[in-house]
Design an enzyme around this catalytic site. Structure first.
Site, PDB file in Angstrom:
ATOM      1  N   SER A 129       0.846  -1.191   0.000  1.00  0.00           N
ATOM      2  CA  SER A 129       0.000   0.000   0.000  1.00  0.00           C
ATOM      3  C   SER A 129       0.885   1.245   0.000  1.00  0.00           C
ATOM      4  O   SER A 129       2.097   1.167   0.249  1.00  0.00           O
ATOM      5  CB  SER A 129      -0.875  -0.001   1.260  1.00  0.00           C
ATOM      6  OG  SER A 129      -1.445   1.257   1.524  1.00  0.00           O
ATOM      7  N   TYR A 159      -3.338  -0.352   9.969  1.00  0.00           N
ATOM      8  CA  TYR A 159      -3.239  -0.644   8.541  1.00  0.00           C
ATOM      9  C   TYR A 159      -1.831  -0.353   8.024  1.00  0.00           C
ATOM     10  O   TYR A 159      -1.228  -1.173   7.320  1.00  0.00           O
ATOM     11  CB  TYR A 159      -4.273   0.184   7.781  1.00  0.00           C
ATOM     12  CG  TYR A 159      -4.387  -0.166   6.323  1.00  0.00           C
ATOM     13  CD1 TYR A 159      -5.066  -1.308   5.922  1.00  0.00           C
ATOM     14  CD2 TYR A 159      -3.833   0.654   5.341  1.00  0.00           C
ATOM     15  CE1 TYR A 159      -5.187  -1.635   4.577  1.00  0.00           C
ATOM     16  CE2 TYR A 159      -3.945   0.330   4.003  1.00  0.00           C
ATOM     17  CZ  TYR A 159      -4.626  -0.811   3.622  1.00  0.00           C
ATOM     18  OH  TYR A 159      -4.728  -1.125   2.286  1.00  0.00           O
TER      19      TYR A 159
END
Length: 279
Positions: free
Chosen positions: A162, A175
């Protein structure tokens, strides 16, 4: 038909990004195992593959559960064994996120305005669940399916990192932590499995369009939220990514002729997001 007679396992195949990847691999000849927790979402992907004349098998599975992973591996083995693994399952949890972006003394004495929550007010079980799905949800499928690739003498794995891998976004503590771990895991697993001729790489999508992103970022066409404006202002290409923007990179990383000497890398597919320092 680049992937004819190959078996690809795609986790998270009911989601916006990985459903598109699964469809395109099937379109080029792969038999695709569609993996996810919700059979209904997987069936939607299968129907699209069926309409193209492709081959898809719906395999509901909790990728964080070892027993469930073993059952999936046994099913794939019966079909001929895994050639490619896309570890796309993952996600975030709003319960693991504060609503404010920096420490406020009021969060310690309970006087934050109604509806606001600081880091000390997040749900730590939700925090752990984010770490679990993004990290162990990558480790366990790899551990279960790598032996099949070893048996075949080659294989390719693609993990999902990500933008948070490179620099954590505000409020996304769990996250970001987990996606940084995915990139590190990609490197260490790539080194370990190289003697078995298994290549392990990752892609790092930028800000992609899906139903969840529309809620907190908005759209360029219909109007952006404040956070969406910040993202687009930081993206030289001036748009959010589409699922189709990932498929070329995925195909390249799977293809031994195109990327046979490539392993252990994380490829940003981000519209240039990482090129700007924010000043």
């Amino acid at each position: 038909m680049k992937f004819e007679n190959k078996i690809a396992v795609v986790t998270g195949a009911g989601g916006t990004l990985c459903s598109e990847i699964a469809i395109r691999l099937a379109e080029e000849g792969a038999t695709v195992f569609l993996v996810g927790r919700t059979a209904e979402k997987l069936m939607t992907t299968k129907e699209k593959i069926d309409a193209l004349g492709g081959k898809a098998i719906v395999s509901p599975c909790d990728v964080t559960d070892a027993a469930s992973g073993k059952a999936l591996a046994a099913e794939v083995e019966k079909a001929g064994g895994c050639d490619y693994l896309i570890n796309g399952a993952g996600g975030n949890n709003v319960k693991a996120m504060p609503t404010i972006t920096a420490y406020d003394p009021r969060e310690r004495d309970g006087t934050l305005p109604e509806g606001q929550k600081g880091l000390f007010g997040i749900d730590m079980e939700a925090f752990k669940s984010v770490l679990d799905i993004n990290t162990m949800g990558t480790v366990l499928p790899t551990m279960e399916l790598a032996p099949q690739m070893i048996k075949k003498g080659e294989g390719s794995v693609i993990n999902f990192a990500s933008m948070n891998t490179y620099c954590p976004l505000t409020r996304c503590f769990a996250y970001a932590m987990s996606k940084a771990a995915v990139s590190n895991l990609t490197q260490s697993f790539a080194a370990y499995f190289a003697p078995a001729n298994i290549r392990i790489n990752a892609i790092a999508p930028g800000f992609m369009v899906n139903e969840r992103s529309k809620n907190y970022l908005g759209t360029v066409e219909e109007g952006l939220t404040r956070r969406g404006e910040q993202v687009i202002g930081h993206t030289p290409m001036g748009r959010f990514g589409q699922a189709s923007d990932l498929t070329g990179t995925v195909k390249w990383l799977l293809d031994n002729e195109a990327s046979g000497f490539v392993t252990g890398i994380t490829v940003p597919v981000d519209g240039g997001f990482l090129t700007l320092g924010g000043v």
